[in-house]
Design an enzyme around this catalytic site. Structure first.
Site, PDB file in Angstrom:
ATOM      1  N   GLY A 120      -5.660 -17.053   0.365  1.00  0.00           N
ATOM      2  CA  GLY A 120      -5.767 -16.182   1.522  1.00  0.00           C
ATOM      3  C   GLY A 120      -7.223 -15.838   1.762  1.00  0.00           C
ATOM      4  O   GLY A 120      -8.076 -16.021   0.876  1.00  0.00           O
ATOM      5  N   GLN A 125     -14.429 -11.038   4.874  1.00  0.00           N
ATOM      6  CA  GLN A 125     -15.024 -11.826   3.786  1.00  0.00           C
ATOM      7  C   GLN A 125     -16.020 -12.848   4.296  1.00  0.00           C
ATOM      8  O   GLN A 125     -16.842 -13.351   3.514  1.00  0.00           O
ATOM      9  CB  GLN A 125     -13.930 -12.531   2.976  1.00  0.00           C
ATOM     10  CG  GLN A 125     -13.088 -11.576   2.125  1.00  0.00           C
ATOM     11  CD  GLN A 125     -12.033 -12.313   1.328  1.00  0.00           C
ATOM     12  OE1 GLN A 125     -10.974 -12.626   1.847  1.00  0.00           O
ATOM     13  NE2 GLN A 125     -12.334 -12.635   0.075  1.00  0.00           N
ATOM     14  N   CYS A 165      -9.946 -13.240  -6.412  1.00  0.00           N
ATOM     15  CA  CYS A 165     -10.416 -13.046  -5.038  1.00  0.00           C
ATOM     16  C   CYS A 165     -11.645 -13.921  -4.841  1.00  0.00           C
ATOM     17  O   CYS A 165     -12.515 -13.980  -5.719  1.00  0.00           O
ATOM     18  CB  CYS A 165     -10.774 -11.570  -4.820  1.00  0.00           C
ATOM     19  SG  CYS A 165     -11.390 -11.215  -3.156  1.00  0.00           S
ATOM     20  N   LEU A 166     -11.721 -14.568  -3.695  1.00  0.00           N
ATOM     21  CA  LEU A 166     -12.865 -15.439  -3.428  1.00  0.00           C
ATOM     22  C   LEU A 166     -14.165 -14.643  -3.324  1.00  0.00           C
ATOM     23  O   LEU A 166     -15.244 -15.212  -3.459  1.00  0.00           O
ATOM     24  CB  LEU A 166     -12.633 -16.246  -2.150  1.00  0.00           C
ATOM     25  CG  LEU A 166     -11.441 -17.228  -2.220  1.00  0.00           C
ATOM     26  CD1 LEU A 166     -11.223 -17.884  -0.869  1.00  0.00           C
ATOM     27  CD2 LEU A 166     -11.650 -18.277  -3.303  1.00  0.00           C
ATOM     28  N   HIS A 187      -3.055  -7.745  -0.813  1.00  0.00           N
ATOM     29  CA  HIS A 187      -4.430  -8.062  -1.201  1.00  0.00           C
ATOM     30  C   HIS A 187      -5.282  -8.329   0.039  1.00  0.00           C
ATOM     31  O   HIS A 187      -6.388  -7.763   0.179  1.00  0.00           O
ATOM     32  CB  HIS A 187      -4.428  -9.276  -2.148  1.00  0.00           C
ATOM     33  CG  HIS A 187      -5.789  -9.749  -2.546  1.00  0.00           C
ATOM     34  ND1 HIS A 187      -6.257  -9.701  -3.829  1.00  0.00           N
ATOM     35  CD2 HIS A 187      -6.805 -10.278  -1.810  1.00  0.00           C
ATOM     36  CE1 HIS A 187      -7.502 -10.162  -3.866  1.00  0.00           C
ATOM     37  NE2 HIS A 187      -7.849 -10.534  -2.645  1.00  0.00           N
ATOM     38  N   GLU A 188      -4.782  -9.198   0.930  1.00  0.00           N
ATOM     39  CA  GLU A 188      -5.589  -9.566   2.107  1.00  0.00           C
ATOM     40  C   GLU A 188      -5.797  -8.373   3.043  1.00  0.00           C
ATOM     41  O   GLU A 188      -6.903  -8.169   3.565  1.00  0.00           O
ATOM     42  CB  GLU A 188      -4.944 -10.735   2.864  1.00  0.00           C
ATOM     43  CG  GLU A 188      -4.872 -12.039   2.092  1.00  0.00           C
ATOM     44  CD  GLU A 188      -6.178 -12.421   1.425  1.00  0.00           C
ATOM     45  OE1 GLU A 188      -7.253 -12.128   1.980  1.00  0.00           O
ATOM     46  OE2 GLU A 188      -6.129 -12.995   0.317  1.00  0.00           O
ATOM     47  N   HIS A 246      -8.523  -5.917   2.233  1.00  0.00           N
ATOM     48  CA  HIS A 246      -9.885  -6.284   2.665  1.00  0.00           C
ATOM     49  C   HIS A 246     -10.234  -5.638   4.006  1.00  0.00           C
ATOM     50  O   HIS A 246     -11.398  -5.331   4.269  1.00  0.00           O
ATOM     51  CB  HIS A 246     -10.016  -7.804   2.796  1.00  0.00           C
ATOM     52  CG  HIS A 246     -10.230  -8.520   1.495  1.00  0.00           C
ATOM     53  ND1 HIS A 246     -11.342  -8.337   0.723  1.00  0.00           N
ATOM     54  CD2 HIS A 246      -9.475  -9.434   0.845  1.00  0.00           C
ATOM     55  CE1 HIS A 246     -11.267  -9.115  -0.358  1.00  0.00           C
ATOM     56  NE2 HIS A 246     -10.141  -9.786  -0.306  1.00  0.00           N
TER      57      HIS A 246
HETATM   58 NI    NI Z   1      -9.628 -11.256  -1.736  1.00  0.00          NI
END
Ligand code: NI
Length: 182
Positions: A47, A52, A100-101, A142-143, A146
């Site tokens: 995701g 981000q 997480c990226l 999670h997404e 952000h």
């Molecule tokens: Ni993330």
């Protein structure tokens, strides 16, 4: 389109609250969504949220058939979700490992609601209304975090379950993700 740079934890933009997308803006989101898809695909993520890549709009994408980072998770349908609204359905909490990226190379054990209803819109303005559980519910939470400037370590209860992916293997197998009711 383009693979964009993913902002990393420590960048103050990741702590900001993103703006809702106005109805008149939907038709201009095509390039952003394409960049999100290209960037998530290149990074092999499950995701990605617009902030981000430095775009402070309430847009997230997620979904996968099979993800090497989460080999035991079922598939989640690929979804573009705009202006999401989350509704936690009960008090059941699941504990599971997340990455997480924006926090590359690390994993942490994060409590999330087990049962979730979420609503929002697709890129063409079609409403989405889904009731989900388990890993699907985790990914959405999670997404969408952000979009409110929240990174998963900020949700953790026990920092002894936070560390580098390549060091955590023993702990991950001795302490499997569990579901619990509180
Ligand atoms: Ni993330």
């Amino acid at each position: 389109m383009a693979v964009r740079e993913i902002l990393k934890m420590g960048n103050p933009q990741l702590l900001q609250v993103s703006e809702p997308v106005a109805e008149s803006e939907f038709s201009e989101l095509g390039d952003l969504v394409t960049d999100l898809i290209d960037t998530m695909t290149a990074a092999e993520g499950a995701g990605l949220a617009a902030p981000q890549i430095g775009v402070m709009k309430r847009v997230v994408i997620f979904g996968f058939e099979h993800n090497e980072r989460y080999p035991d998770a079922g598939s989640v349908p690929f979804t573009v979700l705009i202006n999401p609204e989350l509704e936690v359905l009960d008090h059941e909490v699941q504990y599971g490992w997340e990455g997480c990226l924006s926090v590359p190379g690390m994993r942490g054990m994060v409590p999330r609601a087990q049962n979730l209803r979420y609503r929002g819109f697709t890129l063409d303005g079609t409403p989405i209304d889904r009731t989900v559980d388990g890993f699907h519910a985790r990914v959405v939470q999670h997404e969408c975090d952000h979009l409110d400037g929240i990174l998963y370590p900020m949700r953790m209860e026990d920092m002894s379950y936070f560390g580098f992916e390549d060091q955590l293997r023993d702990m991950a197998s001795s302490c499997p993700a569990q579901s619990t009711t509180t």
